[in-house]
Design an enzyme around this catalytic site. Structure first.
Site, short mmCIF file in Angstrom:
data_model
loop_
_atom_site.label_atom_id
_atom_site.label_comp_id
_atom_site.label_asym_id
_atom_site.label_seq_id
_atom_site.Cartn_x
_atom_site.Cartn_y
_atom_site.Cartn_z
NE ARG A 114 29.68 -86.70 -8.32
CZ ARG A 114 29.78 -85.37 -8.16
NH1 ARG A 114 30.22 -84.88 -7.03
NH2 ARG A 114 29.42 -84.56 -9.13
CG ASP B 28 38.26 -73.39 -4.89
OD1 ASP B 28 38.94 -72.37 -4.81
OD2 ASP B 28 38.48 -74.27 -5.73
CE LYS C 215 40.69 -76.90 -3.38
NZ LYS C 215 40.50 -76.83 -4.85
CG ASP D 131 32.63 -84.05 -9.84
OD1 ASP D 131 32.58 -83.19 -8.96
OD2 ASP D 131 32.41 -83.82 -11.04
N GLY E 19 28.41 -83.08 -4.31
CA GLY E 19 29.68 -83.38 -3.64
C GLY E 19 29.59 -83.77 -2.18
CG ASP F 3 31.79 -80.55 -2.02
OD1 ASP F 3 31.61 -79.32 -1.84
OD2 ASP F 3 31.76 -81.07 -3.15
P1 5GP Z 1 33.66 -72.13 -4.58
O1 5GP Z 1 32.37 -71.46 -4.94
O2 5GP Z 1 33.95 -72.07 -3.09
O3 5GP Z 1 34.80 -71.64 -5.40
O4 5GP Z 1 33.54 -73.62 -5.02
C1 5GP Z 1 32.88 -74.52 -4.29
C2 5GP Z 1 32.52 -75.74 -5.07
O5 5GP Z 1 33.45 -76.02 -6.11
C3 5GP Z 1 32.56 -76.93 -4.16
O6 5GP Z 1 31.32 -77.15 -3.55
C4 5GP Z 1 32.94 -78.05 -5.09
O7 5GP Z 1 31.79 -78.59 -5.67
C5 5GP Z 1 33.78 -77.38 -6.15
N1 5GP Z 1 35.23 -77.54 -5.85
C6 5GP Z 1 36.07 -76.63 -5.33
N2 5GP Z 1 37.31 -77.12 -5.20
C7 5GP Z 1 37.25 -78.39 -5.65
C8 5GP Z 1 38.23 -79.44 -5.76
O8 5GP Z 1 39.40 -79.34 -5.43
N3 5GP Z 1 37.77 -80.62 -6.26
C9 5GP Z 1 36.47 -80.81 -6.65
N4 5GP Z 1 36.15 -82.01 -7.13
N5 5GP Z 1 35.54 -79.84 -6.55
C10 5GP Z 1 35.92 -78.65 -6.06
MG MG Z 2 29.92 -78.51 -3.67
#
Ligand code: 5GP
Ligand code: MG
Length: 179
Positions: free
Chosen positions: A168, A106, A134, A162, A48, A103
């Site tokens: 992407r 979340d 977020k 993606d 990403g 990228d």
């Molecule tokens: P986390 O571990 O913080 O929940 O997730 C992080 C990863 O989830 C990010 O690096 C990304 O690859 C993916 N991700 C989280 N939110 C989104 C989103 O809104 N769109 C996309 N395409 N990927 C996301």
């Molecule tokens: Mg990522």
């Protein structure tokens, strides 16, 4: 409104290219200032962060190295909660000032896991540089040193991000349109 169809889903532009570029330049200037005199090692997280990293590093004027790492926690539009390490560290980070380039943050689980893994190798410092955060989705506390933009808890694609492998290759960022 500019729409984008990715497989079965429709997305609408939410962050235009010009805004992204402005924020990327701002963050690069902060990194140039904070790490002046150092030779940092940037660790962009594939897939990403590839586009963000390419734009960010063009604005970084420090002597630096770049080495990609790969982790994945997402399938479709739902976080799986399990973090898979796909490509590990190719570089010795001992004593280095490391900047993780991600990228989007979340739940924060991916980043927390990554920091924990990197800390075991005794870097001089670890900084986190995220294109997007977020804040309402964070489940764990993650130190975020640099952030281009905070966004609501929606699913986005584009500019490296993606949906099921597609979407992407756009200059703008798009948000899922619920229908
Ligand atoms: P986390 O571990 O913080 O929940 O997730 C992080 C990863 O989830 C990010 O690096 C990304 O690859 C993916 N991700 C989280 N939110 C989104 C989103 O809104 N769109 C996309 N395409 N990927 C996301
Ligand atoms: Mg990522």
């Amino acid at each position: 409104m500019s729409l984008l169809q990715v497989k079965d889903k429709t997305f609408a532009v939410s962050i235009p290219e010009a805004k992204l570029q402005e924020e990327v330049r701002r963050v690069a200037a902060e990194i140039n200032r904070d790490l002046a005199g150092e030779e940092p090692l940037f660790l962009p997280v594939l897939n990403g962060a590839f586009m963000f990293a390419a734009d960010l590093l063009r604005e970084v004027t420090l002597p630096c190295e770049v080495s990609f790492i790969k982790l994945a926690s997402y399938q479709g539009t739902q976080t799986t909660g399990t973090i898979r390490e796909v490509i590990g560290l190719a570089k010795d980070i001992t004593g280095r000032h490391v900047v993780i380039v991600e990228d989007i943050i979340d739940s924060g689980l991916t980043m927390a896991h990554m920091i924990e893994t990197l800390e075991k190798h005794n870097p001089a410092s670890i900084r986190v540089c995220a294109l997007l955060v977020k804040p309402d989705a964070l489940k764990v506390k993650v130190p975020i040193d640099y952030c281009c933009m905070e966004i609501p808890n929606d699913f986005i694609v584009g500019y490296g991000l993606d949906y099921d492998g597609f979407g992407r290759n756009t200059r703008d960022i798009y948000t899922l349109v619920e229908n």
